[in-house]
Scaffold this motif. Structure first.
Motif, short mmCIF file in Angstrom:
data_model
loop_
_atom_site.label_atom_id
_atom_site.label_comp_id
_atom_site.label_asym_id
_atom_site.label_seq_id
_atom_site.Cartn_x
_atom_site.Cartn_y
_atom_site.Cartn_z
N VAL A 34 0.99 -1.16 0.14
CA VAL A 34 -0.11 -0.15 0.05
C VAL A 34 0.84 1.26 0.04
CG1 VAL A 34 -1.75 1.34 1.41
CG2 VAL A 34 -2.04 -1.28 0.84
N ASP A 35 1.97 1.08 0.76
CA ASP A 35 2.98 2.25 0.60
C ASP A 35 3.68 2.62 -0.60
OD1 ASP A 35 4.54 4.30 1.95
OD2 ASP A 35 6.15 2.99 2.26
N GLU A 36 3.88 1.38 -1.24
CA GLU A 36 4.29 1.51 -2.70
C GLU A 36 3.51 2.17 -3.59
OE1 GLU A 36 5.96 -1.67 -6.23
OE2 GLU A 36 5.57 -2.29 -4.17
N LEU A 37 2.07 1.64 -3.38
CA LEU A 37 0.93 2.09 -4.34
C LEU A 37 0.91 3.54 -4.21
CD1 LEU A 37 -1.53 2.10 -6.21
CD2 LEU A 37 -2.76 1.23 -4.01
N ASN A 38 0.90 4.29 -2.79
CA ASN A 38 1.05 5.45 -2.47
C ASN A 38 2.22 6.42 -3.16
OD1 ASN A 38 0.08 7.97 -1.39
ND2 ASN A 38 -0.36 7.01 0.71
N SER A 39 3.39 5.71 -3.20
CA SER A 39 4.40 6.40 -3.96
C SER A 39 3.77 6.64 -5.39
CB SER A 39 5.53 5.83 -3.69
OG SER A 39 6.03 5.67 -2.18
N HIS A 40 3.62 5.48 -5.99
CA HIS A 40 3.15 5.50 -7.64
C HIS A 40 1.96 6.47 -7.69
CE1 HIS A 40 5.57 2.26 -9.37
NE2 HIS A 40 5.49 1.61 -7.95
N LEU A 57 -6.34 12.74 -6.16
CA LEU A 57 -5.27 11.88 -5.80
C LEU A 57 -4.94 12.02 -4.55
CD1 LEU A 57 -3.61 11.67 -9.37
CD2 LEU A 57 -4.84 9.93 -8.30
N ILE A 58 -4.81 13.44 -4.14
CA ILE A 58 -4.40 13.59 -2.62
C ILE A 58 -5.25 13.12 -1.76
CG2 ILE A 58 -4.17 15.61 -1.01
CD1 ILE A 58 -3.01 17.30 -3.03
N HIS A 123 1.31 7.30 -23.42
CA HIS A 123 1.95 8.59 -22.79
C HIS A 123 2.47 8.22 -21.30
CE1 HIS A 123 1.99 12.44 -20.80
NE2 HIS A 123 1.80 12.88 -22.07
N THR A 124 3.35 8.75 -20.96
CA THR A 124 4.13 8.37 -19.53
C THR A 124 3.10 8.45 -18.47
OG1 THR A 124 6.18 9.40 -20.45
CG2 THR A 124 6.05 9.03 -18.27
N THR A 125 2.39 9.51 -18.48
CA THR A 125 1.37 9.75 -17.35
C THR A 125 0.35 8.45 -17.40
OG1 THR A 125 1.49 12.07 -17.31
CG2 THR A 125 -0.32 11.22 -16.11
N VAL A 126 0.10 8.09 -18.66
CA VAL A 126 -1.14 6.94 -18.88
C VAL A 126 -0.49 5.91 -18.32
CG1 VAL A 126 -2.17 5.66 -20.26
CG2 VAL A 126 -2.26 8.13 -20.52
N HIS A 130 -1.31 2.90 -15.05
CA HIS A 130 -1.23 1.38 -15.21
C HIS A 130 -0.45 0.59 -14.54
CE1 HIS A 130 -4.52 1.05 -18.34
NE2 HIS A 130 -3.97 2.05 -19.16
N ILE A 131 0.64 1.26 -13.95
CA ILE A 131 1.65 0.54 -12.99
C ILE A 131 0.79 0.70 -11.55
CG2 ILE A 131 3.77 0.81 -11.90
CD1 ILE A 131 5.05 1.89 -14.52
N ALA A 132 0.49 1.93 -11.23
CA ALA A 132 -0.30 1.93 -9.85
C ALA A 132 -1.41 0.95 -9.93
CB ALA A 132 -0.67 3.40 -9.83
N ARG A 133 -2.08 0.86 -11.11
CA ARG A 133 -3.26 -0.11 -10.88
C ARG A 133 -2.77 -1.60 -10.57
NH1 ARG A 133 -4.63 -3.41 -14.65
NH2 ARG A 133 -3.47 -2.43 -16.46
N CYS A 134 -1.78 -1.76 -11.47
CA CYS A 134 -1.09 -3.23 -10.94
C CYS A 134 -0.71 -3.30 -9.70
CB CYS A 134 0.00 -3.45 -11.98
SG CYS A 134 -0.65 -3.71 -13.69
N VAL A 135 0.11 -2.19 -9.14
CA VAL A 135 0.49 -2.29 -7.76
C VAL A 135 -0.70 -2.40 -6.78
CG1 VAL A 135 1.56 -1.07 -6.03
CG2 VAL A 135 2.79 -1.25 -8.15
N CYS A 136 -1.78 -1.61 -7.08
CA CYS A 136 -2.98 -1.69 -6.41
C CYS A 136 -3.61 -3.17 -6.37
CB CYS A 136 -4.01 -0.66 -7.14
SG CYS A 136 -5.36 -0.40 -5.98
#
Length: 189
Positions: A34-40, A57-58, A123-126, A130-136
């Motif tokens: 969850v901490d890793e997700l928060n960082s992403h 997001l905040i 796009h980088t932001t997109v 997706h990375i955050a989605r996978c970590v979630c």
């Protein structure tokens, strides 16, 4: 307060309430992810985008700190000797889940219907979304595993599930906003 305590030098760490467990314990894996997700999510928030998304997001990052605190508290330590809750914070609520659902629905109204899976990227932001989605999803799987061993608040599980949906729709919405190509996955035949 010093950053280093030296108490974890032999591979253990303390949960809320003082119980020491190995650093590879499922509870540590759960809130560490969850901490890793928060960082992403912080990385996503640092990108150029509509300030409205940054505000959302905040809010999500705040709720993830709450999720982490819940996961870091073993059931036998949730109630203090005086009968009060150890965590003197607002818990994850149905309103938090409704917030994610409302945000998903708002974004979804501006998107073309999905007819295929989409390839992460464009796009980088997109891609960060997706990375955050996978970590979630990994955080959710770990929390479900923990829940099978030691029950946790089921709203945490629902929140993580809905958050991964939110991150997917946010990726699609940012693709739309940034005029990035959304590549459909069409299976080879």
């Amino acid at each position: 307060m010093k950053v280093y305590t030296k108490t974890g030098d032999k591979g253990t760490t303390a949960l809320f309430g003082g119980t020491r467990v190995p650093k590879h314990h499922i509870r540590i894996e759960s809130y560490g992810t969850v901490d890793e997700l928060n960082s992403h999510i912080g990385l996503i928030r640092d990108q150029e985008m509509n300030p409205f998304y940054k505000t959302a997001l905040i809010e999500i990052q705040d709720r993830l700190f709450t999720v982490g605190a819940i996961l870091a508290t073993p059931p036998e330590k949730e109630i203090l000797k005086n009968g009060q809750q150890r965590l003197n914070i607002n818990r994850i609520s149905k309103e938090d889940i409704a917030f994610l659902e409302q945000e998903i629905d708002k974004m979804d109204t501006e998107l073309p219907p999905m007819t295929h899976f989409v390839l992460p990227g464009g796009h980088t932001t997109v891609s960060y979304c997706h990375i955050a989605r996978c970590v979630c999803r990994r955080a959710e799987r770990l929390a479900v595993h923990l829940h099978e061993i030691e029950p946790i608040d089921e709203l945490v599980l629902t929140y993580l599930n809905r958050l991964s949906d939110y991150l997917f729709v946010l990726a699609r919405k940012l693709s739309h906003d940034l005029n990035a190509e959304e590549v459909k996955w069409i299976p080879r035949k």
